[in-house]
Scaffold this motif. Structure first.
Motif, PDB file in Angstrom:
ATOM      1  N   LYS A 154      17.063  -8.520  24.322  1.00 43.86           N
ATOM      2  CA  LYS A 154      18.522  -8.566  24.250  1.00 43.86           C
ATOM      3  C   LYS A 154      19.082  -8.179  22.884  1.00 43.86           C
ATOM      4  O   LYS A 154      20.238  -8.480  22.580  1.00 43.86           O
ATOM      5  CB  LYS A 154      19.051  -9.932  24.688  1.00 43.86           C
ATOM      6  N   PHE A 155      18.278  -7.502  22.073  1.00 43.19           N
ATOM      7  CA  PHE A 155      18.748  -7.041  20.771  1.00 43.19           C
ATOM      8  C   PHE A 155      18.609  -5.521  20.650  1.00 43.19           C
ATOM      9  O   PHE A 155      18.274  -5.008  19.587  1.00 43.19           O
ATOM     10  CB  PHE A 155      17.980  -7.724  19.637  1.00 43.19           C
ATOM     11  N   ALA A 156      18.863  -4.808  21.737  1.00 43.49           N
ATOM     12  CA  ALA A 156      18.663  -3.358  21.735  1.00 43.49           C
ATOM     13  C   ALA A 156      19.506  -2.670  20.668  1.00 43.49           C
ATOM     14  O   ALA A 156      18.994  -1.846  19.890  1.00 43.49           O
ATOM     15  CB  ALA A 156      18.995  -2.781  23.108  1.00 43.49           C
ATOM     16  N   ALA A 157      20.781  -2.984  20.601  1.00 44.77           N
ATOM     17  CA  ALA A 157      21.675  -2.317  19.650  1.00 44.77           C
ATOM     18  C   ALA A 157      21.368  -2.746  18.216  1.00 44.77           C
ATOM     19  O   ALA A 157      21.085  -1.910  17.348  1.00 44.77           O
ATOM     20  CB  ALA A 157      23.128  -2.619  19.999  1.00 44.77           C
ATOM     21  N   TYR A 158      21.397  -4.030  17.980  1.00 40.06           N
ATOM     22  CA  TYR A 158      21.191  -4.561  16.629  1.00 40.06           C
ATOM     23  C   TYR A 158      19.778  -4.277  16.127  1.00 40.06           C
ATOM     24  O   TYR A 158      19.579  -3.776  15.016  1.00 40.06           O
ATOM     25  CB  TYR A 158      21.453  -6.069  16.658  1.00 40.06           C
ATOM     26  N   GLY A 159      18.785  -4.570  16.963  1.00 40.11           N
ATOM     27  CA  GLY A 159      17.400  -4.396  16.542  1.00 40.11           C
ATOM     28  C   GLY A 159      17.041  -2.950  16.262  1.00 40.11           C
ATOM     29  O   GLY A 159      16.339  -2.651  15.285  1.00 40.11           O
ATOM     30  N   SER A 160      17.520  -2.030  17.099  1.00 42.37           N
ATOM     31  CA  SER A 160      17.192  -0.615  16.886  1.00 42.37           C
ATOM     32  C   SER A 160      17.865  -0.078  15.628  1.00 42.37           C
ATOM     33  O   SER A 160      17.281   0.721  14.888  1.00 42.37           O
ATOM     34  CB  SER A 160      17.591   0.220  18.106  1.00 42.37           C
ATOM     35  N   ALA A 161      19.096  -0.517  15.369  1.00 44.77           N
ATOM     36  CA  ALA A 161      19.789  -0.081  14.145  1.00 44.77           C
ATOM     37  C   ALA A 161      19.065  -0.597  12.906  1.00 44.77           C
ATOM     38  O   ALA A 161      18.925   0.127  11.910  1.00 44.77           O
ATOM     39  CB  ALA A 161      21.234  -0.570  14.161  1.00 44.77           C
ATOM     40  N   LYS A 162      18.595  -1.825  12.967  1.00 41.73           N
ATOM     41  CA  LYS A 162      17.888  -2.398  11.823  1.00 41.73           C
ATOM     42  C   LYS A 162      16.549  -1.709  11.587  1.00 41.73           C
ATOM     43  O   LYS A 162      16.135  -1.520  10.438  1.00 41.73           O
ATOM     44  CB  LYS A 162      17.680  -3.900  12.042  1.00 41.73           C
TER      45      LYS A 162
END
Length: 253
Positions: free
Chosen positions: A152-160
């Motif tokens: 559930k962290f696709a957006a945040y995790g991929s950007a990081k």
């Protein structure tokens, strides 16, 4: 003598939370600080707090995803404080977590523009001044959510994680100028994390079970000193690295 006396630092997203802890820690070591913050109220309060410590500080309101506003931050910093030696890319916006199938393009865009792209903009604008001054330290911020591939962290995790890739490229390109570029992955007891811990103590306990040190870190005592090290002369031979300030939640990878 203070380790950062005479140095000038820009810290993004420093109106509160980890960013403010980073700014305070750098200021305690003698650095002049620019707070680049979207929220004018928290940004002004942060500068007041730094000035009360005896630091020289400047607030510039900034949407870090806007290239012209990023340029304005750097221009005003150089005009007011003299140069830029240290950059801490801490700012990051994101929407509520969701599965990949439920994540919207808008969520992806927000995370990437305020994290990866913003870090890119600030590096482009700050590095020429670092080259000119003969001193450059860039500290970016990533997250265990991307490193561990948390659900559930696709957006945040991929950007990081993209920030980590950008950091490694920057470390190679800027090394010839003596500029170091590193990433910190903090596991911090931020105000938001405190609310979670109070609301769901059992969930917090279970999350901390596999962590060797068994807790989240205090932003001021456990996390910010690592950023000061990377910003100082002591960190001059470390570049392109991810520094895990998370109690062992994630080992080096």
């Amino acid at each position: 003598m203070s380790r950062l006396a005479g140095k000038v630092a820009i810290v993004t997203g420093a109106g509160q939370g980890l960013g403010l802890s980073f700014a305070k820690a750098l200021a305690k070591e003698g650095a002049k600080i620019t707070i680049a913050e979207f929220n004018a109220e928290t940004g002004e309060k942060a500068v007041e707090e730094l000035k009360a410590m005896g630091a020289e500080a400047l607030f510039v309101q900034c949407d870090v995803s806007n290239e012209e506003q990023v340029k304005d931050v750097v221009t005003k910093t150089v005009e007011t404080l003299g140069t830029v030696n240290i950059l801490v890319n801490n700012a990051q916006a994101s929407k509520p977590t969701a599965s990949i199938l439920e994540t919207t393009y808008e969520s992806m865009e927000l995370a990437w523009k305020t994290g990866t792209v913003a870090s890119f903009f600030f590096m482009q604008q700050c590095v020429p001044h670092m080259k000119e001054s003969g001193y450059g330290r860039i500290i970016n911020v990533c997250s265990d959510t991307g490193i561990d591939g948390m659900e559930k962290f696709a957006a945040y995790g991929s950007a990081k994680e993209a920030i980590r890739g950008l950091t490694r490229v920057a470390a190679r390109e800027f090394g010839e100028f003596g500029i170091t570029v590193n990433v910190v992955s903090p596991g911090a007891l931020t105000p938001a994390a405190k609310l979670w811990m109070e609301k769901d103590p059992e969930g917090y306990r279970k999350t901390m079970e596999p962590v060797p040190l068994g807790r989240l870190g205090d932003p001021d005592v456990d996390i910010a000193p690592g950023v000061v090290f990377l910003a100082s002369e002591e960190g001059r031979f470390m570049t392109g690295q991810t520094v895990f300030l998370n109690g062992g939640h994630t080992f080096g990878r």
